[in-house]
Design a protein around this motif. Structure first.
Motif, short mmCIF file in Angstrom:
data_model
loop_
_atom_site.label_atom_id
_atom_site.label_comp_id
_atom_site.label_asym_id
_atom_site.label_seq_id
_atom_site.Cartn_x
_atom_site.Cartn_y
_atom_site.Cartn_z
N LEU A 292 -29.79 -0.92 -40.42
CA LEU A 292 -28.74 -1.95 -40.43
C LEU A 292 -27.36 -1.33 -40.66
O LEU A 292 -26.38 -1.72 -40.05
N ARG B 234 -26.43 1.09 -37.49
CA ARG B 234 -26.57 0.54 -36.13
C ARG B 234 -25.36 0.92 -35.28
O ARG B 234 -24.25 1.11 -35.82
N PRO C 162 -23.86 -7.11 -41.92
CA PRO C 162 -25.14 -6.39 -41.75
C PRO C 162 -25.24 -5.16 -42.64
O PRO C 162 -26.32 -4.86 -43.17
#
Length: 297
Positions: A141, A144, A268
């Motif tokens: 996460l 990414r 995120p």
């Protein structure tokens, strides 16, 4: 002399102070990477740490036992691993924000859980596997593609986490027969000598500005003081009890990164940090269970 009485509350307070100092250390190091060579910063951090230990230990009547540690080869390897951890971490900070670098670095406890089986003979239970896999999902996460982080920074932070995981495993092996001050002294000594080997090739043509010298000295003071607080924390409470509180460093790293560099992780990334912290806390809880309690297979 009155015997030391452990206190979990004191242990937590010492640990919270230590992780705050480590967060300040990382933030300071990231700022300094813009103005000084990486190897010079690493050397200054360890040389100051060693000097502080020599000053503190000088009044002792006999400090020679510090060098008479069992298994000196492993002591040196442990010091080199911490030196590599510092080098990788400082290099990663030159590429990535403080919070994200700290979060990736905090995969070290997850790596310890996976390596403890083949290294120390500890049973790798399904719970450990699940916690480790969840932690690595948290990294995905954070790292990414849409996050815009530099791949080199992620690789360097993972390298630092790998070094620190091996360092922790060696510490477990050696701590049973080695006094804490001896362990601390060896890390300072080996780190200073190791960093000194590359210093001639990276010394700047012009003498660094006074503020750079003083701030580099502060790195050693922060690191040495933080490790000293850790020793006191673990004297007052078990590591398994304290381990969840280590992740408060993520909070400090996020706040300091926002204050000094005006960087806030996106949603995120914050979720990934929370997953890593919860995974590490779950591992700490798992290790704190009574040994005679069998895990559910």
């Amino acid at each position: 002399m009155q015997a030391h009485i452990p206190s979990p509350v004191r242990g937590i307070l010492f640990l919270l102070g230590a992780v705050l100092l480590f967060a300040i250390l990382d933030t300071t190091a990231k700022y300094l990477t813009r103005h000084a060579a990486l190897a010079l910063l690493v050397w200054g951090r360890y040389a100051t740490h060693l000097l502080l230990m020599l000053i503190l230990l000088a009044p002792r009547r006999d400090s020679s036992p510090l060098l008479r540690a069992p298994r000196p080869g492993l002591q040196v390897l442990r010091g080199l691993l911490l030196l590599g951890c510092t080098g990788f971490n400082f290099a990663a900070l030159s590429y990535m924000p403080v919070a994200e670098t700290t979060a990736v670095f905090f995969t070290a406890p997850l790596l310890v859980a996976l390596l403890a089986g083949p290294w120390l003979g500890e049973k790798l239970t399904p719970g450990r596997w699940l916690a480790a896999l969840a932690g690595f999902a948290g990294i995905l996460l954070i790292a990414r593609p849409a996050a815009g982080l530099t791949p080199a920074g992620i690789v360097l932070a993972l390298g630092g986490a790998g070094c620190y995981a091996c360092y922790q495993l060696l510490t477990r092996q050696l701590a049973e027969h080695t006094p804490p001050l001896t362990l601390l002294f060896y890390t300072a000594l080996v780190g200073t000598l190791g960093a000194s080997l590359v210093l001639p090739w990276c010394w700047p043509a012009a003498w660094p500005a006074t503020w750079i010298i003083l701030t580099t000295i502060a790195l050693g003071m922060l690191g040495g003081s933080g490790h000293l607080l850790l020793i006191h924390a673990f004297r007052n409470a078990p590591a398994s009890f304290l381990s969840p509180f280590l992740y408060t460093q993520l909070i400090w790293a996020t706040l300091l990164g926002a204050i000094v560099f005006q960087h806030w992780p996106d949603a995120p990334a914050l979720g990934g940090m929370a997953i890593i912290a919860l995974s590490g806390a779950a591992l700490g809880w798992h290790q704190s269970r009574p040994k005679d309690q069998k895990p559910v297979e």
